[in-house]
Scaffold this active site. Structure first.
Site, PDB file in Angstrom:
ATOM      1  N   ASP A 496       0.851  -1.181   0.000  1.00  0.00           N
ATOM      2  CA  ASP A 496       0.000   0.000   0.000  1.00  0.00           C
ATOM      3  C   ASP A 496       0.891   1.237   0.000  1.00  0.00           C
ATOM      4  O   ASP A 496       1.259   1.744   1.056  1.00  0.00           O
ATOM      5  CB  ASP A 496      -0.925   0.003   1.217  1.00  0.00           C
ATOM      6  CG  ASP A 496      -1.839   1.224   1.230  1.00  0.00           C
ATOM      7  OD1 ASP A 496      -2.045   1.816   0.157  1.00  0.00           O
ATOM      8  OD2 ASP A 496      -2.316   1.585   2.319  1.00  0.00           O
ATOM      9  N   GLY A 549      -2.743   7.772   4.177  1.00  0.00           N
ATOM     10  CA  GLY A 549      -1.402   7.417   4.623  1.00  0.00           C
ATOM     11  C   GLY A 549      -1.087   5.994   4.233  1.00  0.00           C
ATOM     12  O   GLY A 549      -1.969   5.125   4.178  1.00  0.00           O
ATOM     13  N   GLU A 550       0.172   5.761   3.949  1.00  0.00           N
ATOM     14  CA  GLU A 550       0.581   4.437   3.478  1.00  0.00           C
ATOM     15  C   GLU A 550       0.293   3.380   4.542  1.00  0.00           C
ATOM     16  O   GLU A 550       0.708   3.491   5.682  1.00  0.00           O
ATOM     17  CB  GLU A 550       2.073   4.443   3.131  1.00  0.00           C
ATOM     18  CG  GLU A 550       2.535   3.176   2.423  1.00  0.00           C
ATOM     19  CD  GLU A 550       3.881   3.341   1.742  1.00  0.00           C
ATOM     20  OE1 GLU A 550       4.458   2.340   1.327  1.00  0.00           O
ATOM     21  OE2 GLU A 550       4.335   4.506   1.625  1.00  0.00           O
ATOM     22  N   GLY A 551      -0.429   2.348   4.169  1.00  0.00           N
ATOM     23  CA  GLY A 551      -0.831   1.288   5.082  1.00  0.00           C
ATOM     24  C   GLY A 551      -2.258   1.427   5.529  1.00  0.00           C
ATOM     25  O   GLY A 551      -2.986   0.432   5.653  1.00  0.00           O
TER      26      GLY A 551
END
Length: 640
Positions: A496, A549-551
Site C-alpha cells: 500500500d 497514509g501508506e498502510g
C-alpha cells in the site's frame, strides 16, 4: 548456515577423517555456494584418483558452482579477496593447492610470499569462507625431499591460514573438535534447520532488538491500548559481520530460489466460485482475491486472514527528496502509532491487527551521495527478513507494509526510474501541504533531486543492492527484506504505497518469486504505484483513491476482503449443480411432511401434465414455414 560468530573457518583433518563432509555441512543451507577446487586432475590412468574426484562432485548440490584454480595457485588469493559479502565460498583443499604450488611448472617462485598473500586474502575476506586442509604434522618426517618440502609448505600454510581465520576445527574420525572458536559457541549445521525467531548473539554483541509490538487483536477500543515507550535506536546499521545471521543461515543475494504459490489451487478456487449458491452474478473482480488467497494458502477454499500484522517503516530521506515535508512529521506519526493513536493505529484496532513500528536509518541526500552504505544495505535486508521470520513464528497470516518517512515518494520514484526507465516527473505525485494546497515548488525540488541522483549514478550498476544503496534508503531496504522473508515463509504481503511497490521492484533481482506473494488493494491514485503495479503484474482489487497514509488505505479494504473470503469458503454449491438443499426433501434428506393437495373440482384421472387450453395463434402475415420455437442462446451468469 547455523553457525555463530565466524566469517571464515579452517577445517583440518586427516585422510578419510570426514573433514570435507563436515565442511560441506557448514554451508549446506546456503542457496548458492562457490566451490573452489584446487586439486589437479592427475594422471588419466589413475582410476582411483578419478573416483575420488567424482565422489566429491557427486556430493555437491546442483545449485553450487565449481571454480578451478589448479592452473595457477596464485589465483586462489584473488578469488577469495574478490568475493562479495553475500557470497559463500568452500575451498577444498589446501593440500591440493600446495601440491600445485610446489609443482616444477610453477617454479622458480617465492612460496613463502604466496602463502602470505593467501593468508592476507583470508583475513580480509568479506564472504563466508570455509577452507579444508589435511593435517599431516602427526606422522613421521618424510624420507624424501619432495615429501619434506610438501609437509613443510602445508604446515606453514595451515598455520598462516589458521591465524587469519575466525575459527579452526579439527575433524578426527568424523568428530569435530574446535581448536579456535569465536566468542560465541560454534556448532555444526545439520542438513536442514528450522528457522527460529531470535538468533543468538554474534561476536559477543547482543542480538539486534526487535521493535515493540502494539497488539490490537483483543482491543475493541484503540485508545484503551496502553502507550508503549519510545524505542531506542536499533543497531541494524552496524557492519554485517556484527549482526546475527538469518536463522536459516540464508545469505540474501541475487537469484535466490524461494517458493511459489500453488499454481493449481488459485484457478480451481476461481472456477469453484461459479458453482456457489449466490443470487447475483458473483464476486466480480474480487474473484482475483479468492484466487490469490487460494494459491498462497494452497487450498481451493481459502480462509479469511485472522492474524494480520502491520509493519510501519519509519525512515526519513535527507536532501531534496523531503522537500515540502515539515521536519519531525514522520517521527510524530510513528509516535502516534506506538501510542495507539492516529489513523493507522485506529484502523488496525478495528481490524484486530497488530502494529509494529520499525525505525530505519536516515538516508543520505541521494542527489549528492549514496543513500546507504553497502554494509547498511546488507544489514537492513537481514533485519527485514528477521521481522518476517518473527511474524511467521507468531502465526501471522498476512503482513501489511506501511511507511511514514519523509521523502519516501521521491525515493520510490528514483527506484522506479532506475529499474524501469520511468521519467521522474511522470511517477512523482504532487506535493500537498497540511492545508490541502498543492506545493509545486516542493514538487520541482523533489524532481530535481531524483534527476540529479540518476545523473550521479548513470554509470553505476543497476543491481538490487546497488539501487538500494544509491537511491532506495533504509525503509525500502527493510521492506525488501520483509518481502523476501515473507516469501520464504509463504506469508502473503499487502502493499500500500510507494515504499512497498519500490521494494517489490527491487526484489525481482533477488528473488523473482516474491512478487507472486504480493497483493495490492488500491493504487490510491499514486502514479508511481500504478506504474510499478503494472510492471509487477499486480492488479488493484479496488479503486477507492483513498489517501489516508501508506498502510491505512489497505486496512480500510481489509474487512471487505475478509468478508469475501469468508463468504466464498462458507457458501454451498448451487442446488442445480448437485449441492445445497434438494427440492422435495428436508435438510436431513427425508420426504416432506405434507400431503398433495386435492383438486378443487373434477379433473383428469391422470397426473400427467396436460396440454394447455389455448390454441397457437395464426401469424398475421407471411412467416417461417415451421412453427417450432427457435433455439435461443444461453444467457445469465451461470450459462454454460
Amino acid at each position: 548456515m547455523s553457525v555463530d560468530g565466524w566469517n571464515t573457518v579452517l577445517v583440518l583433518g586427516g585422510t578419510r577423517s570426514g573433514k570435507s563432509e563436515f565442511a560441506e555441512s557448514l554451508v549446506s543451507d546456503a542457496p548458492v555456494v562457490r566451490y573452489v577446487a584446487t586439486a589437479p586432475e592427475g594422471d588419466p590412468q589413475d582410476t582411483e584418483w578419478a573416483a575420488r574426484l567424482a565422489a566429491h562432485r557427486a556430493r555437491r548440490p546442483g545449485s553450487w558452482t565449481t571454480e578451478e584454480t589448479a592452473g595457477d595457485p596464485r589465483r586462489l588469493a584473488d578469488v577469495i579477496a574478490a568475493a562479495e559479502p553475500n557470497e559463500t565460498l568452500l575451498v577444498d583443499d589446501l593440500g591440493g593447492w600446495v601440491t600445485v604450488l610446489l609443482d616444477p611448472a610453477h617454479q622458480p617462485a617465492d612460496d613463502t610470499e604466496t602463502i602470505a598473500e593467501l593468508a592476507t586474502a583470508v583475513r580480509g575476506c568479506l564472504a563466508r569462507l570455509v577452507l579444508v586442509s589435511p593435517e599431516v604434522g602427526l606422522s613421521l618426517v618424510p624420507t624424501t625431499p619432495v615429501g619434506r618440502a610438501f609437509t613443510d609448505a602445508l604446515g606453514a600454510t595451515n598455520r598462516a591460514v589458521a591465524d587469519a581465520c575466525d575459527a579452526v576445527v579439527l575433524v578426527i574420525a568424523g568428530q569435530p573438535a574446535w581448536l579456535k572458536a569465536p566468542d560465541a559457541a560454534v556448532t555444526a549445521a545439520p542438513a536442514a534447520t528450522a528457522p527460529v525467531a531470535a538468533p543468538p548473539a554474534v561476536n559477543g554483541a547482543a542480538p539486534e532488538p526487535t521493535p515493540e509490538l502494539v497488539d490490537f487483536s483483543a482491543a475493541a477500543d484503540p485508545a484503551a491500548a496502553p502507550p508503549l515507550p519510545v524505542e531506542t535506536a536499533t543497531d541494524w546499521t552496524a557492519p554485517t559481520t556484527a549482526l546475527p545471521m538469518v536463522a536459516t543461515g540464508l545469505v540474501i543475494q541475487p537469484g535466490m530460489d524461494l517458493p511459489m504459490p500453488d499454481e493449481y489451487a488459485g484457478p480451481q478456487a476461481v472456477e469453484r466460485l461459479a458453482t456457489l449458491d449466490v443470487p447475483g452474478a458473483g464476486l466480480g473482480v474480487l474473484d482475483r482475491l479468492v484466487g490469490f488467497a487460494a494459491a498462497t494458502q494452497g487450498t481451493v477454499t481459502p480462509a479469511a486472514w485472522n492474524s494480520v500484522r502491520v509493519l510501519l517503516l519509519n525512515g526519513d530521506h535527507e536532501g531534496g527528496a523531503a522537500a515540502g515535508t515539515r521536519p519531525g512529521e514522520s517521527a510524530r506519526r510513528a509516535g502516534q502509532a506506538r501510542a495507539g493513536r492516529g489513523a493507522l493505529a485506529r484502523l488496525a484496532a478495528e481490524c484486530g491487527a497488530s502494529l509494529q513500528v520499525v525505525d530505519a536509518v536516515t538516508a543520505g541526500p541521494m542527489e549528492h551521495e549514496p543513500a546507504l552504505t553497502g554494509e547498511q544495505v546488507e544489514s537492513a535486508l537481514r533485519y527485514g527478513w528477521r521481522l518476517a521470520e518473527e511474524a511467521a513464528e507468531a502465526g501471522v497470516q498476512l503482513l501489511v507494509l506501511a511507511a511514514c518517512g519523509a521523502g519516501t515518494e521521491a525515493a520510490a520514484a528514483a527506484v522506479l526510474a532506475a529499474t524501469a526507465g520511468a521519467e521522474p516527473p511522470a511517477v512523482l505525485g504532487r506535493v500537498v501541504t497540511e492545508n490541502g494546497e498543492i506545493d509545486d515548488a516542493a514538487w520541482m525540488r523533489r524532481c530535481a533531486a531524483v534527476r540529479d541522483a540518476l545523473h550521479r549514478t548513470r554509470t553505476s550498476p543497476r543491481g538490487a543492492k546497488e539501487v538500494l544503496a544509491e537511491l532506495g534508503g533504509g525503509d525500502v531496504a527493510i521492506a525488501t527484506g520483509v518481502l523476501l522473508g515473507a516469501t520464504a515463509r509463504r506469508i502473503p504481503v499487502m502493499l500500500d504505497g510507494p515504499v512497498g511497490v519500490a521494494a517489490g521492484l527491487v526484489s525481482r533481482d533477488l528473488a523473482g518469486q516474491a512478487r507472486h506473494w504480493c497483493l495490492l488493494a488500491d493504487h490510491g491514485g499514486d502514479p508511481a504505484v500504478k506504474l510499478a503495479a503494472d510492471i509487477l503484474g499486480l492488479t488493484p482489487l479496488l479503486d477507492l483513491r483513498l489517501d489516508l497514509g501508506e498502510g491505512a488505505n489497505a486496512l480500510v479494504a481489509l474487512p471487505m476482503l475478509r468478508s469475501v473470503l469468508a463468504l466464498a469458503a462458507a457458501l454451498p454449491t448451487h442446488p442445480s449443480l448437485g449441492g445445497g438443499d434438494v427440492p422435495g426433501e428436508d435438510a436431513d434428506g427425508d420426504e416432506p411432511d405434507f400431503a398433495e393437495p386435492e383438486p378443487a373440482g373434477p379433473g383428469p384421472t391422470s397426473t400427467e401434465p396436460q396440454e394447455p387450453d389455448f390454441a397457437e395463434p395464426e401469424p398475421a402475415g407471411p412467416g417461417p414455414a415451421s412453427t417450432e420455437p427457435e433455439e435461443q442462446p444461453a444467457s445469465g451468469p451461470r450459462a454454460g
